[in-house]
Each structure stands twice: as structure tokens, then as C-alpha cells.
Design an enzyme around this catalytic site. Structure first.
Site: not given
Ligand code: ZN
Length: 519
Positions: A288, A300, A332-333, A361, A461
Site C-alpha cells: 500500500h 508504513d 489501505e489505511e 507492508d 501511524h
Molecule cells: Zn501499512
């Protein structure tokens, strides 16, 4: 020179004699043709991908995020520029590139939202802990009297407040006040819309107040969504305690939210198809490309994207037996939206031609483990085994790590990444994962190094998921794993879960074109 190095590698693979992977495809063959294996790739001696080039893609993602408010989230310019970057490089390397557009619900909070009581007694509340802007909240910055709307205080034993569910609840509402409503009975959107209609300048929806286990507990910060259209005024959910405090007669508060919402925003997947190989035998790799709104997403999932991209660029000029296809997923998130859209849009025939899907990922977490998706459920944890052939993919990566002298462990097919939609339609899948917010155990630290008791990725994140959040060694080892898997499966006569193709494979060798890309 790098393209030539890769061509040399593939030439060496072609002539390498059969080396059997433990318990995998070679045992199924009656008259084995020379097969391509990890060992034959590894015997060439140098990794088929240059980690400095992978790093340059990561630098590009970091630059793109920095120029666009620190994010590459779906629906932002940071994502669109990431997609342009990837698509441009792939086109230049000779791929047929498709940008597959789809709609998704977009919402983000910009900056730090604010909720504070001005009187009686000034007091500010903490975002996330005390209050959360509701998804599809409008923007606004107001200071006004807080007006309670049909509250049940103390709360009833069982949930059942109808605060703000009927227009009549707002009969005496003073235009310009902030409406204080309680969770219960009807949807947040109903409460917010009736408050807006009554002239509220902002809406605070507090949790109803019942104690309970897990989701039955109605005291914590209320993190809700207003459905699929944005409101005109700011709307936040709060804890029960905050609501109770603001219900004090004479309360005034400041409420400030800056948000951007669009339930029908468009984003895209970038799909690159190789001109080489049998189109009925598609070997697909994906990662992603979007980050979360909070950060640039360099680990990420800049890490997986950069390594898959570099693998594609290296492989682009070289004929293969099977067809290589590379995917860079959007959104994707927000719940695997891009890969779900892609898989749902495949015809049964197109779906049958995808022989395997490899997902990458987070492959360079700063406190990494070398995790391989547990295709055969040999770990007996979490989800069950993947579709037939997934165990063979797991073994290929195990063989790779063993060949480069690195430890590895299984990681459960939790459904948290883009392999999910492929597994759901029975396409064999596998891939790598170096860990996210989970905590490294002492045993893992002994095996892989790093720090026990600390998250695999402390910046998961968050805004600090920058270039500094990459472990270079894990990036190098895993980039090699990805390029090796691509090289092996692009040349394999027998693919995971299947048997050898009956017809000799056709290869579209076009020397002039090859020269053109060997820059
Ligand atoms: Zn990810």
C-alpha cells in the site's frame, strides 16, 4: 549497470540446476525441468536489488510528504504525488501502467482540535483522551454558552437516553449556543442535524454514562461518525465525565475543529503490468502506497512500496516465463479499500489468472523481527491457513532468510493488510512484516536483536514515521527477499499450489526494446 547486473542474475538463474526447496513444488513434478529456486538465486552471490536505490525512493516519499503537510494519506496531494512518482518510474521502465480510480469516504482533522471550559473555572480537555472530533465534523471555532438538551443525569441503569433525538428537545434552544447532547437511542447524525437546525454553533455529544465491560462501557471518549455527509458546525464526542462537567448550569466553552471531509473523494491504485511472460500465469506483488493522515508513512508503508518499486524497475527489462504485475494500493489505511476494489472488479477469468499474491507492508521497522505470513498456520495462532500454496510461499521466504543467515518467525494472516481480499477469493498469498505497534518480547530480542518491551515500530501511524524510522539492515535484507521472490516466481515452471504448465512458455524477447531500457 544495475539493469545489466539483474540480467546477469536472471541469466545465471536460467542455467542453474534444480535445487529443491524443502517440501515444496519440486516434489510434485514427475519429470522436473530445471527449476528456479531461492538457492539458485542466492548462488549468484549478490542481491538482485540495490538498497541505495530503495533508499532513494524512500527519500522521495519523505520529500513528497514534507511538501504536503507531512502526510501521504489517501485523498491528499501527498498521496497523489506518491502515485505520480511510482507510475512515472514504472512507465519509464517499460511497464503498462493503469491508474485505477475509486471513490472512498475521506475525512481528516487538521491541526489540534480544542475543547475547553471557559467558565465556571477554566479547564481544557485533552484530544483523544477526553474528546474526539466525530468523523465528518464540520470546521469552526466558537466560544459560547453550553446548553444541555434533554439529558438523563445521573444516567439510567440501562442505555436509553433520547437526548437530541426529537426536534422538540430543542424547543427552548438559544441560537448560537453550543448544544450538549447525550449518547443514546438515535444516531449521532440525527442529534447533530437537529442541533444545527436549532441554530447550534457547535455540538458536544457525550458518552451516556453506564459502566460495563468492553464495548458495553459507555463512559470513555466517544469516537463516532456522523454518517456520510459533513456537518456545517464542529461536532465532538466526549467522555461521560466531560459531559457531566459541562452540564453544570452557566457553563461556557470553546470548541474548535478544523477538518476536511468528502464522502465521495477519489483516489487510485497504480497497477503495472510487465510486457513479458504468460498472461495466464500472473505473479502479483503489492504494497500500500498511502500513509495515515498523522504522518509521512516512511516505514508504513514507504518501505514496502520502495522495495516493490525497485524490484519492478530492475525486472522491467528482462523477459520472464510468467507475467509480473505490481500493485501500489490506495486507501489501505481506511480499510484495505484499494485492494478490495481491485479484487472485486476482477472478472472470474482475470481472477483465475492471478496465480499468487505477495504483500509487503512495513518491511524495515526500527525494532524489527523478520516476520513471514504464516501461510500454513503452522504457528496455530489467530487466523487459519491461507489458500493452498500459501504454505509454499512461506517456505520460499524461510529458505531465503536461511540462505542469507538471518532468523525468521511466522506472523499471523490477521487480515490487517492487502492480502486479505486475495485470500478471500482463494488466491495463494504470502509476504513479509517486520512489526507495527506490537511489543517485542525478550525471546525475540535474543533472536533478532533490538529492544525487548518496546514496540517494533515506536512511530507506527505517527508523525515520526520518517526516514529516521527505517532500519537499513532490515530494509536491505527484505528488499533482497522481495527481489528474490519476484525472480523465482517470474521464472518458475511450477507455481505455488499448482502444477507445471503443459505448454512451453512463450517469451516475448525484443532485443531493441531491451537496449532502450538498459540505461
Ligand atoms: Zn501499512
Amino acid at each position: 549497470m544495475r539493469v545489466r547486473a539483474y540480467q546477469g542474475l536472471l541469466a545465471a538463474i536460467t542455467t542453474a540446476s534444480a535445487v529443491t526447496l524443502p517440501g515444496t513444488q519440486a516434489t510434485a513434478v514427475t519429470s522436473p525441468a530445471p527449476e528456479v529456486t531461492v538457492a539458485s538465486v542466492a548462488s549468484v552471490g549478490s542481491p538482485p536489488v540495490d538498497v541505495l536505490s530503495v533508499k532513494r525512493h524512500l527519500e522521495a516519499f519523505q520529500r513528497i510528504a514534507a511538501a504536503n503537510g507531512g502526510t501521504r494519506a489517501a485523498g491528499t496531494r501527498g498521496y497523489d504525488e506518491s502515485a505520480d512518482y511510482v507510475a512515472g518510474r514504472l512507465r519509464a521502465a517499460g511497464y503498462r501502467v493503469t491508474e485505477q480510480e475509486f471513490e472512498f469516504p475521506f475525512f481528516r482533522v487538521i491541526g489540534t482540535p480544542k475543547l475547553a471550559r471557559v467558565s465556571p473555572g477554566a479547564r481544557s480537555y485533552a484530544p483523544q483522551t477526553d474528546f474526539v472530533p466525530m468523523a465528518y465534523s464540520g470546521s469552526g471555532n466558537v466560544t459560547a454558552a453550553v446548553q444541555p438538551v434533554d439529558l438523563v443525569l445521573p444516567p439510567s441503569a440501562a442505555p436509553g437516553s433520547t437526548s437530541g433525538c426529537e426536534a422538540a428537545d430543542f424547543a427552548g434552544f438559544v441560537r448560537g449556543n453550543i448544544a450538549l447532547v447525550q449518547r443514546g437511542t438515535c444516531g449521532f447524525r440525527v442529534k447533530a442535524e437537529l442541533a444545527e437546525a436549532a441554530g447550534a454553533s457547535g455540538v458536544i455529544i457525550f458518552n451516556e454514562g453506564q459502566a460495563g465491560e468492553g464495548a458495553a462501557d459507555r463512559r470513555g471518549p466517544l469516537n463516532g461518525s456522523l454518517g456520510d455527509t459533513t456537518t456545517r458546525v464542529p461536532v465532538v464526542g466526549t467522555t461521560f465525565a466531560v459531559g457531566q462537567e459541562l452540564a453544570t448550569p452557566g457553563s461556557r466553552a470553546t470548541l474548535s475543529v478544523t477538518a476536511e471531509g468528502d464522502p465521495h473523494r477519489k483516489t487510485r491504485n497504480v497497477i503495472a503490468e510487465s510486457p513479458w511472460g504468460d498472461s495466464r500465469r500472473v505473479v502479483m506483488l503489492g504494497s500500500h502506497l498511502d500513509s495515515v493522515p498523522a504522518g509521512p508513512g516512511v516505514n508504513d508503508n514507504g518501505s514496502g512500496s520502495a522495495a516493490v518499486l525497485e524490484t519492478a524497475l530492475r525486472a522491467g527489462g528482462t523477459p520472464t516465463r510468467n507475467r509480473l504485475r505490481f500493485a501500489f494500493w490506495g486507501a489501505e489505511e481506511l480499510g484495505l479499500l484499494g485492494s478490495q476494489h481491485y479484487v472485486a472488479a476482477l472478472s472470474p477469468g482475470e481472477r483465475a489468472r492471478i496465480r499468487l499474491y505477495l504483500n509487503f507492508d512495513m518491511i524495515a521497522s526500527p525494532n524489527f523481527v523478520y516476520g513471514i505470513y504464516d501461510g500454513d498456520d503452522s504457528d496455530h495462532t489467530g487466523a487459519g491457513a491461507g489458500p493452498a500454496g500459501s504454505g509454499e510461499i512461506e517456505k520460499l521466504f524461510e529458505t531465503y532468510y536461511a540462505s542469507v543467515g538471518q532468523p525468521y518467525k511466522g506472523t499471523d494472516f490477521t487480515g490487517r493488510s492487502d492480502y486479505g481480499p486475495f485470500i478471500a477469493v482463494d488466491i495463494p498469498a504470502g509476504g513479509l512484516f517486520t512489526g507495527a505497534e506490537g511489543i517485542k518480547t525478550a525471546e525475540e530480542a535474543a533472536t533478532f536483536g533490538g529492544e525487548a518491551g518496546v514496540a517494533y515500530d515506536r512511530c507506527y501511524h505517527q508523525a515520526c514515521d520518517t526516514l529516521a524510522n527505517i532500519d537499513d539492515r532490515a530494509l536491505a535484507v527484505n528488499s533482497g527477499a522481495i527481489a528474490t521472490a519476484a525472480a523465482v516466481y517470474a521464472r518458475s515452471q511450477i507455481l505455488p499450489g499448482g502444477t507445471a504448465s503443459a505448454a512451453p512458455s512463450r517469451m516475448n524477447v525484443a532485443p531493441a526494446w531491451r537496449d532502450a531500457v538498459s540505461r
